[in-house]
Design an enzyme around this catalytic site. Structure first.
Site, PDB file in Angstrom:
ATOM      1  N   ASN A  57      10.790   3.581   1.672  1.00  0.00           N
ATOM      2  CA  ASN A  57      10.413   2.403   2.458  1.00  0.00           C
ATOM      3  C   ASN A  57      11.200   1.157   2.067  1.00  0.00           C
ATOM      4  O   ASN A  57      10.781   0.032   2.325  1.00  0.00           O
ATOM      5  CB  ASN A  57       8.910   2.138   2.334  1.00  0.00           C
ATOM      6  CG  ASN A  57       8.095   3.203   3.039  1.00  0.00           C
ATOM      7  OD1 ASN A  57       8.603   3.900   3.918  1.00  0.00           O
ATOM      8  ND2 ASN A  57       6.848   3.346   2.655  1.00  0.00           N
ATOM      9  N   GLY A  95       0.772  -1.235   0.000  1.00  0.00           N
ATOM     10  CA  GLY A  95       0.000   0.000   0.000  1.00  0.00           C
ATOM     11  C   GLY A  95       0.806   1.290   0.000  1.00  0.00           C
ATOM     12  O   GLY A  95       0.250   2.360  -0.220  1.00  0.00           O
ATOM     13  N   ASP A  96       2.110   1.224   0.258  1.00  0.00           N
ATOM     14  CA  ASP A  96       2.934   2.443   0.271  1.00  0.00           C
ATOM     15  C   ASP A  96       4.363   2.117  -0.148  1.00  0.00           C
ATOM     16  O   ASP A  96       5.316   2.573   0.469  1.00  0.00           O
ATOM     17  CB  ASP A  96       2.896   3.087   1.658  1.00  0.00           C
ATOM     18  CG  ASP A  96       3.397   4.531   1.657  1.00  0.00           C
ATOM     19  OD1 ASP A  96       3.431   5.157   0.577  1.00  0.00           O
ATOM     20  OD2 ASP A  96       3.767   5.032   2.735  1.00  0.00           O
ATOM     21  N   LEU A  97       4.493   1.332  -1.209  1.00  0.00           N
ATOM     22  CA  LEU A  97       5.822   0.970  -1.701  1.00  0.00           C
ATOM     23  C   LEU A  97       6.460   2.184  -2.361  1.00  0.00           C
ATOM     24  O   LEU A  97       5.886   2.780  -3.267  1.00  0.00           O
ATOM     25  CB  LEU A  97       5.732  -0.189  -2.700  1.00  0.00           C
ATOM     26  CG  LEU A  97       7.061  -0.681  -3.271  1.00  0.00           C
ATOM     27  CD1 LEU A  97       7.968  -1.215  -2.175  1.00  0.00           C
ATOM     28  CD2 LEU A  97       6.816  -1.739  -4.331  1.00  0.00           C
TER      29      LEU A  97
END
Length: 194
Positions: free
Chosen positions: A70, A64-66
């Site tokens: 990260n 969901g937040d690649l």
């Protein structure tokens, strides 16, 4: 690569580990250390392996937040996927993220439109990371986040792929930027990178 996660809501688990080379974002944009072609492929492959692990877990996990911030680099420049704050366990055919949105510059168009998302949304984000690895530019650097949402989510704009990167990388980035149904799985991406 993936280390671990607790998917039980009643057991909050935070795993912290120091990585000497920091995030991929910091390495790409705040250092002048060159990356060999081999290092670029290794970073991309490690990321794809970690994401494939998440997507093939039972039940599958959508990150969901690649994004490059990260992805942590250890002392050998191997990647560890981190920050699962927007991750969701996929319990049905598709996953609706609702109002939770990652960083627009790395976010898939269907998520920017608040439509349903699934593993393909992470694949789009991987395409942005791959673009970043080969260009060493910040995605949509001169565009504000609201404009990115409009351009990518509603006008189908994509990052321009330079002609000076290897053809196989251009092709993979283009495949990751396709419509959600046409994007490759991380299993296939891993095979292509190998």
């Amino acid at each position: 690569q993936f280390m671990g996660a607790c998917t039980r809501p009643q057991h909050l688990c935070i795993i912290s580990e120091y990585e000497p080379n920091g995030s991929l974002f910091k390495f790409l944009h705040r250092s002048n250390i060159p990356m060999t072609q081999e290092a670029k492929v290794r970073v991309a492959l490690d990321t794809a392996i970690g994401m494939n692990y998440l997507h093939t877990s039972r039940p599958p996990i959508i990150h969901g937040d690649l994004k490059s911030a990260n992805l942590l680099l250890n002392h050998d420049f191997h990647v560890k996927v981190c920050d699962f704050g927007l991750s969701r366990v996929k319990l049905s055919a598709k996953l609706s993220i609702g109002s939770k949105l990652g960083t627009p510059e790395w976010t898939a168009p269907e998520v920017l439109k608040h439509s349903e998302s699934n593993e393909a949304s992470d694949v789009y984000s991987f395409g942005v990371v791959l673009w970043e690895i080969f260009t060493r530019k910040i995605p949509w650097e001169d565009v504000n986040p609201m404009q990115v949402i409009i351009l990518v989510g509603f006008h189908d704009e994509r990052l321009p792929i330079p002609t000076d990167i290897p053809e196989w990388a251009s092709e993979l980035i283009r495949d990751c930027f396709k419509s959600a149904e046409e994007r490759p799985l991380f299993r296939d991406i891993t095979g292509r990178l190998r």
